[in-house]
Structures are given as structure tokens and as C-alpha cells.
Design an enzyme around this catalytic site. Structure first.
Site, PDB file in Angstrom:
ATOM      1  N   GLU A 116      24.721  36.428  38.129  1.00 25.05           N
ATOM      2  CA  GLU A 116      23.654  36.051  37.454  1.00 25.05           C
ATOM      3  C   GLU A 116      22.426  36.437  38.055  1.00 25.05           C
ATOM      4  O   GLU A 116      21.607  36.834  37.721  1.00 25.05           O
ATOM      5  CB  GLU A 116      23.847  34.572  37.387  1.00 25.05           C
ATOM      6  N   ALA A 144      27.178  30.842  43.937  1.00 25.63           N
ATOM      7  CA  ALA A 144      26.654  29.615  44.252  1.00 25.63           C
ATOM      8  C   ALA A 144      27.936  29.126  45.429  1.00 25.63           C
ATOM      9  O   ALA A 144      28.925  29.319  45.491  1.00 25.63           O
ATOM     10  CB  ALA A 144      26.657  28.798  43.378  1.00 25.63           C
ATOM     11  N   GLY A 153      27.019  32.991  40.678  1.00 26.72           N
ATOM     12  CA  GLY A 153      25.651  33.034  40.750  1.00 26.72           C
ATOM     13  C   GLY A 153      25.253  34.532  41.244  1.00 26.72           C
ATOM     14  O   GLY A 153      23.980  34.990  41.006  1.00 26.72           O
ATOM     15  N   GLU A 156      33.728  31.398  37.192  1.00 22.72           N
ATOM     16  CA  GLU A 156      33.568  29.999  37.277  1.00 22.72           C
ATOM     17  C   GLU A 156      34.680  29.250  36.478  1.00 22.72           C
ATOM     18  O   GLU A 156      34.882  28.284  36.959  1.00 22.72           O
ATOM     19  CB  GLU A 156      32.255  29.619  36.605  1.00 22.72           C
TER      20      GLU A 156
HETATM   21  N1  COA Z   1      30.915  29.520  48.309  1.00 23.82           N
HETATM   22  C1  COA Z   1      31.325  29.260  49.646  1.00 23.82           C
HETATM   23  N2  COA Z   1      31.699  30.224  49.992  1.00 23.82           N
HETATM   24  C2  COA Z   1      32.233  31.236  50.118  1.00 23.82           C
HETATM   25  C3  COA Z   1      31.991  31.669  48.613  1.00 23.82           C
HETATM   26  C4  COA Z   1      31.222  30.793  47.633  1.00 23.82           C
HETATM   27  N3  COA Z   1      30.866  31.387  46.325  1.00 23.82           N
HETATM   28  N4  COA Z   1      32.454  32.980  48.426  1.00 23.82           N
HETATM   29  C5  COA Z   1      32.961  33.304  49.752  1.00 23.82           C
HETATM   30  N5  COA Z   1      32.878  31.962  50.651  1.00 23.82           N
HETATM   31  C6  COA Z   1      33.050  32.007  52.042  1.00 23.82           C
HETATM   32  C7  COA Z   1      34.903  31.674  52.115  1.00 23.82           C
HETATM   33  O1  COA Z   1      35.100  30.544  52.023  1.00 23.82           O
HETATM   34  C8  COA Z   1      35.002  32.065  53.485  1.00 23.82           C
HETATM   35  O2  COA Z   1      34.636  31.264  54.276  1.00 23.82           O
HETATM   36  P1  COA Z   1      35.618  30.886  55.777  1.00 23.82           P
HETATM   37  O3  COA Z   1      35.616  32.039  56.488  1.00 23.82           O
HETATM   38  O4  COA Z   1      34.619  29.802  56.375  1.00 23.82           O
HETATM   39  O5  COA Z   1      36.815  30.261  55.131  1.00 23.82           O
HETATM   40  C9  COA Z   1      34.236  33.445  53.566  1.00 23.82           C
HETATM   41  O6  COA Z   1      33.126  33.100  52.623  1.00 23.82           O
HETATM   42  C10 COA Z   1      34.763  34.750  53.334  1.00 23.82           C
HETATM   43  O7  COA Z   1      35.612  34.561  51.973  1.00 23.82           O
HETATM   44  P2  COA Z   1      37.018  35.009  51.818  1.00 23.82           P
HETATM   45  O8  COA Z   1      37.345  34.077  50.590  1.00 23.82           O
HETATM   46  O9  COA Z   1      37.807  34.695  53.083  1.00 23.82           O
HETATM   47  O10 COA Z   1      36.899  36.415  51.500  1.00 23.82           O
HETATM   48  P3  COA Z   1      38.086  37.354  50.868  1.00 23.82           P
HETATM   49  O11 COA Z   1      37.628  38.720  50.943  1.00 23.82           O
HETATM   50  O12 COA Z   1      39.452  36.820  51.052  1.00 23.82           O
HETATM   51  O13 COA Z   1      37.606  37.086  49.235  1.00 23.82           O
HETATM   52  C11 COA Z   1      36.046  36.686  47.368  1.00 23.82           C
HETATM   53  C12 COA Z   1      36.478  37.357  48.643  1.00 23.82           C
HETATM   54  C13 COA Z   1      34.959  36.903  47.109  1.00 23.82           C
HETATM   55  C14 COA Z   1      37.196  37.352  46.416  1.00 23.82           C
HETATM   56  C15 COA Z   1      36.443  35.114  47.582  1.00 23.82           C
HETATM   57  O14 COA Z   1      35.502  34.754  48.598  1.00 23.82           O
HETATM   58  C16 COA Z   1      36.129  34.235  46.285  1.00 23.82           C
HETATM   59  O15 COA Z   1      36.790  34.394  45.158  1.00 23.82           O
HETATM   60  N6  COA Z   1      35.014  33.565  46.443  1.00 23.82           N
HETATM   61  C17 COA Z   1      34.492  32.775  45.679  1.00 23.82           C
HETATM   62  C18 COA Z   1      33.707  33.411  44.166  1.00 23.82           C
HETATM   63  C19 COA Z   1      33.544  32.374  43.206  1.00 23.82           C
HETATM   64  O16 COA Z   1      34.301  31.722  42.752  1.00 23.82           O
HETATM   65  N7  COA Z   1      32.018  32.558  42.881  1.00 23.82           N
HETATM   66  C20 COA Z   1      31.471  31.376  41.667  1.00 23.82           C
HETATM   67  C21 COA Z   1      30.755  30.322  42.340  1.00 23.82           C
HETATM   68  S1  COA Z   1      30.193  29.403  41.107  1.00 23.82           S
END
Ligand code: COA
Length: 257
Positions: A113, A65, A110, A133
Site C-alpha cells: 500500500e 503493518a 501496508g 491480509e
Molecule cells: N509485522 C510484525 N513483524 C513482522 C512482520 C509484520 N508485518 N513481517 C515480518 N515480521 C518479523 C517476523 O515476526 C520476524 O520477527 P522475529 O525475528 O522477532 O521472529 C522478522 O520480522 C523476520 O521475519 P520472518 O517471518 O522470520 O522472515 P521470513 O523470511 O521467514 O518471511 C515474510 C518473510 C515476509 C514472508 C514473513 O515475514 C511474513 O509473512 N510477514 C508478514 C506479511 C504480512 O502478512 N503482512 C501484512 C500485514 S497487515
């Protein structure tokens, strides 16, 4: 027609691609609204026989999400977000046309999910699943505590939900969550091959298979309880700390408050 989705129809197979690759296809309100609308279109279309849901770009199916939308939500608003999300994913799960999740990279929160709400999952070798989460001071709210437990069993789910750790496509296959792991460039072809077989069968029988399998071990009470507990997270300082830390690209310092 949809601002966040790409769609295409070929031989009765409708491919839905979530298209926010710069945000790793995170599910914001627009994506959830579009998914809701597109599933209505799927269910009412005579041309669409089956569905593939996937993510744009080589890196992510859906990375969760959209965390930026969590910042200022109250308990009631958090609960409502979960309720609405669950309604969209229920629509996918209860579609009487087969829906495959074609998981092509990160399927987190999400995104995991969403994959679990599809009828089954085909994944690429680089796919990474997880329910992270707890890193944000939250729990899954789109049915993850229920569907993950249903598919993986209690103890494995407990560990994955409490550690928030990612797991590979191969592990997901060992856990019985992913049906097949394929090379990235073969993903959509393999999903289409499977759906072409299903489309040779009697559509009403397929619909009844979906209805009957969905009847197994499913109580609405668990999903409603998840909505309540997800909403409660929004009243905690840890949720504020966890979501802020993600957006500020730092580690959270949780206090149990
Ligand atoms: N919500 C909002 N933005 C998100 C996102 C999310 N769930 N997941 C990734 N993004 C965004 C990042 O903020 C980043 O944006 P920016 O370029 O404007 O800074 C962009 O997507 C790329 O992600 P980034 O984190 O730079 O890539 P990465 O390869 O370093 O890491 C992940 C990849 C998937 C490990 C990392 O993005 C992450 O941990 N995401 C969240 C996962 C999460 O907690 N999901 C559950 C949400 S309830």
C-alpha cells in the site's frame, strides 16, 4: 530527528529509508508517526525537490503493518488505525514533489500500500508484492483495496486480495504496477537518474501533473468504506486467530466467525 527512518539529501533528492530491518521494516506506530512528520518536512523544505522511499537491508521494502500491534484492538481502534494510516499515505500521494517507491524486496500488506501511494514504483528483481491480509482475518486498511484496484483493475485485484498470494516484480510490471525492474545494486542510482530528469522540468508544472493525475478515478467514499470494513474485521474471532497464528509461527484455522 526520526527514530525509525534514515534520511539523506543529495542534489535536491531526499532519500527516506525505513529502518527496522530485523522486523523487515514493518510499519509500527513509530514508523507511521515518523513518515507523517517526514512528509511535512518534505513539503515545507525549499531544498528538497524530490523523494525516494525505500527499506533498509537487502530483504524487504516493508513487510506490512506491524502485526504485533493488531492483537488487542477493538473495532473502533482498528478503524482509527486505518484512518490514520490512510492520512499518512494520502500525504505521500498528494505531495507536490515527485515521490518514487524504490522497492528492494518484500512489499506486503501496508508495504504494498505504501508503494502504491508513491507516484510510481521502481523495483529490484527480487521484489515480491502482495496483499496477504486475508491470511490474518483482515483486509487492507491503508488504501490498498482502492489503489490496487485503480492500478491493476477489478478482476486482477479481486484475485490477489482474495488469495493473498505474492507476485514477482516481473508480474507487477506486467500488471502495470511497477515501471521498471532493475538489479538490486542499481536501484537507487536508477531512481536518482529519473528524478534528475524530472528536476530539470518546471516544478509548478510537475506539481500540477501530480494534482491532475491524482484527480483521476479517485473517490474518498471508497477509502472511508475501507476504514469501516477494516475496523469490522477487529470484532471477528478469525482476526484474533490469524494474527495470533502469525506471531506463533503456525497456520491459522479460520471458522468464519
Ligand atoms: N509485522 C510484525 N513483524 C513482522 C512482520 C509484520 N508485518 N513481517 C515480518 N515480521 C518479523 C517476523 O515476526 C520476524 O520477527 P522475529 O525475528 O522477532 O521472529 C522478522 O520480522 C523476520 O521475519 P520472518 O517471518 O522470520 O522472515 P521470513 O523470511 O521467514 O518471511 C515474510 C518473510 C515476509 C514472508 C514473513 O515475514 C511474513 O509473512 N510477514 C508478514 C506479511 C504480512 O502478512 N503482512 C501484512 C500485514 S497487515
Amino acid at each position: 530527528m526520526y527514530t525509525t527512518l534514515l534520511t539523506s539529501l543529495e542534489d535536491g533528492i531526499f532519500t527516506i529509508t525505513i529502518n527496522r530491518p530485523d522486523k523487515l521494516n514493518a510499519l509500527n506506530k513509530d514508523v507511521m508517526g515518523d513518515l507523517d512528520k517526514v512528509m511535512d518536512a518534505v513539503n515545507s523544505s525549499a531544498e528538497i525537490k524530490s523523494v525516494i522511499i525505500t527499506g533498509a537491508g537487502p530483504k524487504a521494502f516493508v513487510a506490512g503493518a506491524d502485526i504485533s500491534e493488531f492483537i488487542s484492538l477493538s473495532t473502533a481502534e482498528g478503524g482509527l488505525l486505518a484512518k490514520k494510516g490512510q492520512q499518512v499515505f494520502d500525504k505521500i500521494e498528494n505531495s507536490l514533489k515527485p515521490v518514487i517507491a524504490a522497492v528492494n524486496g518484500f512489499a506486503l500488506g501496508g508495504g504494498c500500500e505504501l508503494a502504491l501511494s508513491c507516484h510510481f514504483i521502481i523495483a529490484t528483481e527480487n521484489a515480491r508484492f502482495g496483499q496477504p491480509e486475508v491470511n490474518l482475518g483482515l483486509i487492507p486498511g491503508y488504501g490498498g483495496t482502492q489503489r490496487l484496484t485503480q492500478v491493476l483493475g477489478r478482476n486482477r485485484s479481486m484475485q490477489l486480495l482474495m488469495t493473498g498470494e505474492m507476485f514477482s516484480a516481473k508480474d507487477a510490471m506486467d500488471y502495470g504496477m511497477v515501471n521498471e525492474v532493475v538489479a538490486q545494486d542499481k536501484l537507487l542510482d536508477r531512481c536518482k537518474e529519473i528524478l534528475q530528469v524530472i528536476q530539470t522540468k518546471a516544478p509548478l508544472a510537475i506539481a500540477k501533473v501530480i494534482e491532475c493525475v491524482n484527480h483521476f478515478d479517485h473517490t474518498q467514499e471508497g477509502y472511508d468504506f475501507e476504514v469501516k470494513k477494516f475496523g469490522e474485521c477487529f470484532a471477528t474471532e478469525d482476526k484474533t486467530e490469524g494474527t495470533s497464528a502469525f506471531l506463533e509461527k503456525r497456520k491459522p484455522a479460520f471458522k468464519g466467525k
